[in-house]
Structure formats: C-alpha cells, structure tokens
Design a protein around this motif. Structure first.
Motif, PDB file in Angstrom:
ATOM      1  N   ASN A 175      -6.323  10.434  -1.080  1.00 10.08           N
ATOM      2  CA  ASN A 175      -5.816   9.977  -2.375  1.00 10.08           C
ATOM      3  C   ASN A 175      -6.796  10.318  -3.506  1.00 10.08           C
ATOM      4  OD1 ASN A 175      -4.033   8.213  -4.089  1.00 10.08           O
ATOM      5  ND2 ASN A 175      -5.981   7.140  -4.279  1.00 10.08           N
ATOM      6  N   PHE A 192      -2.059  -5.604   3.605  1.00  8.77           N
ATOM      7  CA  PHE A 192      -1.817  -6.026   2.222  1.00  8.77           C
ATOM      8  C   PHE A 192      -1.757  -7.555   2.142  1.00  8.77           C
ATOM      9  CE2 PHE A 192       0.494  -1.933   0.598  1.00  8.77           C
ATOM     10  CZ  PHE A 192      -0.717  -1.276   0.636  1.00  8.77           C
ATOM     11  N   LEU A 221     -17.953  -8.057   2.665  1.00  7.93           N
ATOM     12  CA  LEU A 221     -17.140  -6.877   2.356  1.00  7.93           C
ATOM     13  C   LEU A 221     -15.734  -6.988   2.941  1.00  7.93           C
ATOM     14  CD1 LEU A 221     -19.589  -3.879   2.857  1.00  7.93           C
ATOM     15  CD2 LEU A 221     -18.855  -4.951   0.746  1.00  7.93           C
ATOM     16  N   TYR A 271     -11.785  -9.384  -0.215  1.00  2.19           N
ATOM     17  CA  TYR A 271     -11.820  -8.969  -1.616  1.00  2.19           C
ATOM     18  C   TYR A 271     -11.809 -10.197  -2.516  1.00  2.19           C
ATOM     19  CZ  TYR A 271     -10.639  -4.237  -0.025  1.00  2.19           C
ATOM     20  OH  TYR A 271     -10.643  -3.015   0.574  1.00  2.19           O
ATOM     21  N   TYR A 277      -6.641  -3.718  -7.284  1.00  5.19           N
ATOM     22  CA  TYR A 277      -6.023  -2.895  -6.234  1.00  5.19           C
ATOM     23  C   TYR A 277      -4.495  -2.991  -6.297  1.00  5.19           C
ATOM     24  CZ  TYR A 277     -10.726  -2.307  -4.319  1.00  5.19           C
ATOM     25  OH  TYR A 277     -12.046  -1.993  -4.159  1.00  5.19           O
ATOM     26  N   ILE A 285      -4.611   4.393 -14.227  1.00  7.00           N
ATOM     27  CA  ILE A 285      -5.267   4.911 -13.014  1.00  7.00           C
ATOM     28  C   ILE A 285      -6.659   5.450 -13.360  1.00  7.00           C
ATOM     29  CG2 ILE A 285      -5.143   6.696 -11.208  1.00  7.00           C
ATOM     30  CD1 ILE A 285      -2.057   6.304 -11.268  1.00  7.00           C
TER      31      ILE A 285
END
Ligand code: HEM
Length: 208
Positions: free
Chosen positions: A30, A96, A125, A128, A136, A183
């Motif tokens: 990506n 998700f 880590l 989130y 995100y 973005i």
C-alpha cells in the motif's frame, strides 16, 4: 529434567507477533502504491488544476499527462486489489474489531490532551490509542472515497449512478482531491510518528 524443559529454560521466549504477515505485506504494498498514485495524481491535477496552484514538477511522477495517467492506472490496480485484501482480512480475522474498535469520543479527547502535552504512552505496541484508531479508521474511509470518486470520474457514463452519488463529475473531482489531501496529511504525520517511535517501525517490518 526432560530435554524440552531444559531447552525451554535456556532459550528466551519469542516475543508475540504484533502485526501478522498479511498485514505487513499489504501495508508496504500500500505504501508503494500510495506514493505512485499521489505523485502521478499531482501531475494529472497540473494538467487541469482545480485551484489556483500547481504541484512542483520535481515532486510529480509521469513527466506529462499521458505518462502520469499510465502510472496512475497501473498503481490503481495494486492499490485497489491490495486494499481489498487488507479490508477483507481485517474484517474476517477480527483485527479491525479488536484493534480499531471501539472508539469513544471521550477517549479521543483524553488522548489528544495527552499527545499535546507529549505524554501519550507508546509502550504497548499491541494496542492502539484512540488517536491512532481515529487516524487509521479515517485513512481507510479516505481510501474508500478516493477509489469510489476515482471510479466515478473514470467511467462516468457506465457508472453514472456512482457519479450521481457524488453530485456529478465535477464534484467527484473535489471529493477525489480532498480524500487525497487527507491521505497525504495522514501519511506525513504517520511517517513522522513511525520515526519518533522506532520500535513501532520495527514491528510493522518484522512483526514484533
Ligand atoms: C511510507 C512510509 C510508512 C511508514 C514508515 C509507516 C509506518 C507504520 C507503522 C510503524 C505502523 C504501526 C503503528 C504502530 O504499531 O503503532 C503502521 C501501521 C499502519 N499504517 Fe503505515 N507507514 C507508512 C505508510 C503508510 C501509508 C501510505 C498508509 C495509508 C495511506 C499507511 C497506513 C497504515 C495503517 C492503516 C496502519 C494500521 C494497520 C492495522 O493495524 O490494521 N501507512 N505504519
């Protein structure tokens, strides 16, 4: 003592995987696709600007309109197919739901206050914080808008209903531009944060 027990005592336990392989592969594909789409998109924009400015030639890709369109459509397949894999696996594996949800406005406010005071912790880590979740989810939504508005401009006759959903061809250009800007804004902050927290960068490359 068995051989296994002796081995377990001498070999330190491997740290748990934070980012599975599918996530790391789709993330970096990506990143490459986004850089190509943005560089070529800026060159396409320069051929018919929406606003009273153009992007400096030195940071665009493709050389001229036709070259930029070739780059843009080639990278589009990479961006869309890779994005579909990420979204489908993100939903199917429950990632998700586990990592990006739930998201409460009160947590966003609290974490923004901590971030502004430079006190937002980054020690775990695997979880989130609310600002990361917001960013995100936001960039995933911006990715969906950029693809749908791009499709509406690419095939406005065949996909007339999609173009109509954006209010027509011209408004779709504005949606496409502002989703791109979101973005780009996300990516700048995101890359700075990745270097501020190098162990997060290591985790998105190596998994742990
Ligand atoms: C090009 C340089 C990039 C670097 C160095 C980078 C770095 C990182 C790092 C370190 C993480 C893990 C964050 C953490 O564990 O706290 C991450 C996750 C993520 N990055 Fe990037 N990134 C880059 C490009 C991008 C781009 C261009 C996008 C989208 C437009 C993006 C979207 C995301 C998303 C959505 C996640 C969360 C993935 C998930 O957990 O589902 N990144 N990135």
């Amino acid at each position: 003592m068995t051989a296994e027990a002796a081995h377990a005592m001498t070999v330190p336990p491997q740290p748990a995987t934070i980012h599975p392989l599918w996530l790391r592969v789709t993330h970096w594909i990506n990143a490459v696709a986004v850089i190509i789409m943005i560089g070529s998109g800026w060159e396409i924009y320069n051929a018919s600007p929406l606003f009273a400015f153009a992007f400096p030639k030195s940071i665009t890709l493709g050389g001229w309109l036709a070259g930029a369109l070739l780059w843009h459509f080639a990278a589009m397949w990479l961006f869309v197919l890779n994005g579909l894999v990420y979204v489908v696996l993100g939903i199917a594996t429950g990632r998700f739901r586990r990592k990006l949800l739930p998201l409460h406005a009160s947590e966003v406010v609290a974490d923004t206050r901590l971030a502004l005071r430079g006190k937002l912790p980054h020690d775990d880590l695997a979880a989130y914080n609310a600002l990361q979740k917001l960013f995100y989810i936001g960039v995933i939504v911006a990715g969906v808008v950029v693809v749908l508005s791009g499709l509406a401009m690419w095939k406005p006759v065949q996909l007339w209903w999609l173009a109509a959903a954006f209010g027509g061809y011209e408004p779709a250009r504005f949606f496409h531009f502002f989703a791109m800007a979101a973005i780009v804004g996300f990516t700048v902050i995101h890359v700075v944060m990745a270097f501020v927290v190098p162990k997060a960068l290591r985790a998105i490359i190596l998994g742990r």
